[in-house]
Design an enzyme around this catalytic site. Structure first.
Site, PDB file in Angstrom:
ATOM      1  N   GLY A 210       0.754  -1.122   0.044  1.00 52.79           N
ATOM      2  CA  GLY A 210       0.101  -0.024  -0.238  1.00 52.79           C
ATOM      3  C   GLY A 210       0.874   1.283  -0.157  1.00 52.79           C
TER       4      GLY A 210
ATOM      5  N   GLY B 220       2.203   5.379   4.522  1.00 53.72           N
ATOM      6  CA  GLY B 220       1.086   5.910   5.380  1.00 53.72           C
ATOM      7  C   GLY B 220      -0.148   5.412   5.583  1.00 53.72           C
ATOM      8  N   THR B 221      -0.332   4.208   4.957  1.00 51.59           N
ATOM      9  CA  THR B 221      -1.926   3.825   4.887  1.00 51.59           C
ATOM     10  C   THR B 221      -1.942   2.952   6.049  1.00 51.59           C
ATOM     11  OG1 THR B 221      -1.045   2.221   3.427  1.00 51.59           O
ATOM     12  CG2 THR B 221      -2.546   3.841   2.649  1.00 51.59           C
ATOM     13  N   GLY B 222      -0.855   2.633   6.863  1.00 53.79           N
ATOM     14  CA  GLY B 222      -1.116   2.048   8.205  1.00 53.79           C
ATOM     15  C   GLY B 222      -0.477   0.270   8.268  1.00 53.79           C
TER      16      GLY B 222
ATOM     17  N   GLU C 209      -8.264  33.957  -9.588  1.00 49.85           N
ATOM     18  CA  GLU C 209      -8.978  32.852  -8.589  1.00 49.85           C
ATOM     19  C   GLU C 209     -10.337  32.896  -9.095  1.00 49.85           C
ATOM     20  OE1 GLU C 209      -7.374  30.761  -7.302  1.00 49.85           O
ATOM     21  OE2 GLU C 209      -5.430  31.238  -7.459  1.00 49.85           O
TER      22      GLU C 209
HETATM   23  P1  ADP Z   1       2.962   2.846   6.641  1.00 47.27           P
HETATM   24  O1  ADP Z   1       3.789   1.711   7.545  1.00 47.27           O
HETATM   25  O2  ADP Z   1       1.762   2.137   5.643  1.00 47.27           O
HETATM   26  O3  ADP Z   1       4.042   3.756   5.855  1.00 47.27           O
HETATM   27  P2  ADP Z   1       2.126   3.584   9.422  1.00 47.27           P
HETATM   28  O4  ADP Z   1       1.421   2.231   9.900  1.00 47.27           O
HETATM   29  O5  ADP Z   1       3.508   3.940   9.760  1.00 47.27           O
HETATM   30  O6  ADP Z   1       2.175   3.356   7.775  1.00 47.27           O
HETATM   31  O7  ADP Z   1       1.015   4.881   9.584  1.00 47.27           O
HETATM   32  C1  ADP Z   1       1.609   5.944  10.219  1.00 47.27           C
HETATM   33  C2  ADP Z   1       0.536   6.670  11.099  1.00 47.27           C
HETATM   34  O8  ADP Z   1      -0.549   6.935  10.541  1.00 47.27           O
HETATM   35  C3  ADP Z   1       0.023   5.420  12.073  1.00 47.27           C
HETATM   36  O9  ADP Z   1       0.950   5.427  13.314  1.00 47.27           O
HETATM   37  C4  ADP Z   1      -1.194   5.923  12.666  1.00 47.27           C
HETATM   38  O10 ADP Z   1      -1.221   7.014  13.630  1.00 47.27           O
HETATM   39  C5  ADP Z   1      -1.608   6.531  11.316  1.00 47.27           C
HETATM   40  N1  ADP Z   1      -2.625   5.716  10.597  1.00 47.27           N
HETATM   41  C6  ADP Z   1      -2.366   5.167   9.459  1.00 47.27           C
HETATM   42  N2  ADP Z   1      -3.487   4.341   9.096  1.00 47.27           N
HETATM   43  C7  ADP Z   1      -4.289   4.198  10.026  1.00 47.27           C
HETATM   44  C8  ADP Z   1      -5.644   3.674  10.280  1.00 47.27           C
HETATM   45  N3  ADP Z   1      -6.006   3.166   9.147  1.00 47.27           N
HETATM   46  N4  ADP Z   1      -6.132   3.975  11.525  1.00 47.27           N
HETATM   47  C9  ADP Z   1      -5.558   4.624  12.276  1.00 47.27           C
HETATM   48  N5  ADP Z   1      -4.455   5.244  12.326  1.00 47.27           N
HETATM   49  C10 ADP Z   1      -3.824   5.132  10.932  1.00 47.27           C
HETATM   50 ZN    ZN Z   2      -4.604  29.155 -11.258  1.00 47.84          ZN
END
Ligand code: ADP
Ligand code: ZN
Ligand code: MG
Length: 609
Positions: free
Chosen positions: A201, A204-206, A424
């Site tokens: 993924g 930042g998707t968790g 704008e």
């Molecule tokens: P990845 O490993 O996919 O890059 P992370 O697991 O490190 O992403 O996610 C970074 C932070 O974003 C997590 O620590 C959390 O705080 C937040 N986060 C990401 N996805 C979620 C989710 N589905 N629910 C809650 N928090 C999330």
């Molecule tokens: Zn413009």
């Protein structure tokens, strides 16, 4: 001289200093002379003894001339009896100050062992210092070949309830939890247990979060290692680190071993990118060897994360290795709301905060972005000396995450402000007057990041598909700024350059990728895109020069058409444009509701783009 020898020399010096200091305090300063009992008796009779302290069987003696001496009496005998037996003169004895010091057992032992214990403590302290230094990485050589395996503690245990959305991923992973908790059920049925699960993924998707949640739910140790750490330092370390990591995890089994950024080592071997890196290949091979070496009932599950599944070596994906793949998508609107809720926990929000509206405004945000947004809003609220987080701070934070912080301090001349307002205003008006365009969420002429001003238009729902009509509307809207400047001032500024760049890119995609031009349903060029990220890595031309010219012509046609639509709208609704621009100059920002209220009297009928 190496760090190690330096350390040892220092330790020796410290040891010598400490023992000197100790001997000064503990050891006797001047050796008192030792008297035999008969000598003592004759001294008593000669009135040469001032004081005798009886300390167990020891006699601490002070002579009349002030000097000290010691003597020993017989075991368990009474000192006065002893003196009598040896013929001490009674009168002489009266002149001696005779004291019996009662010694407790503890004091006795301390006096015997004290110096040894102190020395021992000093030595242990020195060793502790050395170890700590070696550990803290001052002496990396000690760590050679050891993986920087981090064992997460239960203090920050994560459960599935802490992960919003990601429904499919969780469903898939619940099975793993089930196995780790209750392996017998599966093994009895002869089921082969998943060994490796690949979480794929965008950043930042968790991925890390959900992996930790699996460990949390199963109540097993969680070992974390980043594959980019495998290859960071010395050649040849990657493989031994891998071995070490698997060994530790197996030792702690049942356990989860999480390999983050596995694409750092798991790239297709010999694929050329980054050169034939032996180090990486060896590390990858070691991972494969370790995973193949799992017994049927090894209760270590390897989770790996990547945002580049497209570059992974197929060997990694074969059965028995990472044969399960879980995709983590960017969150949709409901999930975004849920994620915001999770991160709002422990923070105070105003009563009228509507997280759904924030979720609506943040398509394309990852979970990490949303967590960041919540944090930014909390910081902004604190800066405004508020005790709770308001809707305004949340929306402001959303924009900040997208476009960078507002730059209110940038001085703009009235002339520039006017140009920006009409620019704008042009975008916003075209968006409002063209069918299939997304609604305008906000218009602002406060510069933010690199943009002089901005018009935010977002779909009301998440879109996965987009039609040609929608793209045409987008193009027309992008041209709105340029057209408005030209129409109003008879001239154009550099402010439109990024609009034109985006529009040109979009128009080219319509022709070459989506088959939406007169050239028909065909894709031109063989492009490789970075999966999830949308960057184009390479684009191989697989068409003739004639087709290239045709493509250019089609692109031009799209752009000119969009420009004409924008121009037509703005010419037809000149007064509305002026009204928007004037209001912007006065207020600088127009929110969605205010903007549409402003347009209402003009009864604008939307045209097709
Ligand atoms: P990845 O490993 O996919 O890059 P992370 O697991 O490190 O992403 O996610 C970074 C932070 O974003 C997590 O620590 C959390 O705080 C937040 N986060 C990401 N996805 C979620 C989710 N589905 N629910 C809650 N928090 C999330
Ligand atoms: Zn413009
Ligand atoms: Mg991560």
């Amino acid at each position: 001289m190496s760090n190690l020898t330096k350390n040892i020399i220092w330790a020796i010096i410290t040891l010598i200093v400490i023992s000197l200091v100790l001997s000064y305090f503990v050891g006797p300063q001047t050796q008192p002379k030792t008297l035999s009992l008969s000598q003592l008796v004759s001294d008593v009779n000669a009135n040469q003894i001032k004081q005798i302290k009886v300390n167990g069987d020891e006699l601490d003696i002070t002579m009349t001339d002030g000097s000290a001496a010691v003597a020993q009496k017989e075991d368990g005998t009474n000192i006065t009896d002893t003196f009598k037996n040896l013929g001490v003169n009674d009168q002489a004895l009266q002149g001696v100050d005779l004291q019996v010091v009662n010694q407790s057992g503890w004091q006795y032992w301390m006096s015997l062992l004290g110096p040894d214990i102190l020395t021992l403590i000093a030595i242990m302290f020195i060793f502790w210092l050395m170890f700590r230094q070696a550990k803290s990485g001052v002496n990396q050589a000690f760590n050679f070949g050891r993986s920087n395996l981090k064992l997460s503690t239960f203090k920050d245990r994560v459960m599935f309830k802490d992960v919003a959305g990601l429904k499919e991923a969780k469903e898939e992973l619940i099975e793993v939890v089930d196995f780790l908790k209750n392996p017998k059920k599966f093994l009895d049925l002869g089921a082969r247990i998943p060994r490796g699960i690949l979480l794929m993924g965008p950043p930042g998707t968790g991925k890390t979060l959900v992996a930790r949640a699996v460990a949390g739910e199963s109540n097993v140790p969680f070992f974390y290692i980043s594959a980019s750490e495998f290859v960071e330092m010395f050649v040849g370390v990657g493989a031994s680190r891998t071995r070490d990591a698997f060994m530790q995890a197996k030792h702690a089994s049942p356990a989860i071993l999480f390999i983050d950024e596995i694409d750092a080592v798991g790239r297709q071997r010999g694929a050329g990118m980054g050169g034939g890196n032996d180090e990486r290949e060896q590390t990858l091979n070691q991972i494969l060897v370790e995973m193949d070496g799992f017994d049927r009932d090894t209760r270590v599950i390897v989770l790996a994360a990547t945002n580049r599944p497209d570059v992974l070596d197929p060997a990694l994906l074969r059965p028995g290795r990472f044969d399960r793949r879980v995709i983590l998508d960017l969150p949709d609107m409901n999930d975004r709301e849920a994620i915001l809720k999770i991160h709002a926990e422990g923070k105070t929000l105003d009563k009228d905060v509507d997280l759904r509206r924030v979720a609506m405004r943040t398509p394309g945000f990852s979970g990490a972005d949303l967590a960041n947004l919540m944090n930014e809003a909390a910081i902004a609220s604190a800066r405004h000396s508020k005790t709770s987080i308001g809707q305004a701070e949340l929306l402001e934070a959303a924009e900040k995450v997208i476009m960078g912080p507002e730059r209110k301090s940038r001085v703009i001349s009235p002339r520039e402000k006017e140009i920006t307002a009409f620019h704008e205003g042009g975008h916003a008006l075209v968006a409002a007057a063209v069918k299939d365009a997304d609604p305008v969420q906000k218009v602002s002429i406060i510069s933010r990041g690199f943009a002089g001003g901005y018009t935010m238009k977002l779909p009301n729902e998440d879109q996965h598909l987009k039609t040609r009509a929608q793209f045409l509307a987008d193009l027309a809207m992008m041209m709105g700024g340029y057209a408005s400047e030209k129409l109003t001032f008879g001239d154009v500024s550099t402010g439109a350059s990024s609009d034109l760049k985006e529009a040109s890119k979009l128009a080219r995609r319509l022709v070459t990728k989506y088959g939406m031009s007169d050239l028909g349903p065909q894709v031109f060029g063989d492009s490789q895109e970075l999966m999830f990220l949308g960057h184009e890595l390479s684009n191989e031309r697989n068409y003739s020069d004639k087709v290239a010219a045709d493509i250019d012509e089609q692109v031009h046609k799209f752009l000119m058409h969009a420009y004409e639509i924008a121009e037509r709208v703005l010419k037809t609704h000149k007064t509305a444009l002026k009204k928007i621009a004037d209001t912007l100059i006065e207020k600088e920002v127009l929110e969605q509701d205010d903007f549409y209220a402003l347009l209402k009297p003009f009864k604008i009928k939307a045209i097709a783009a």
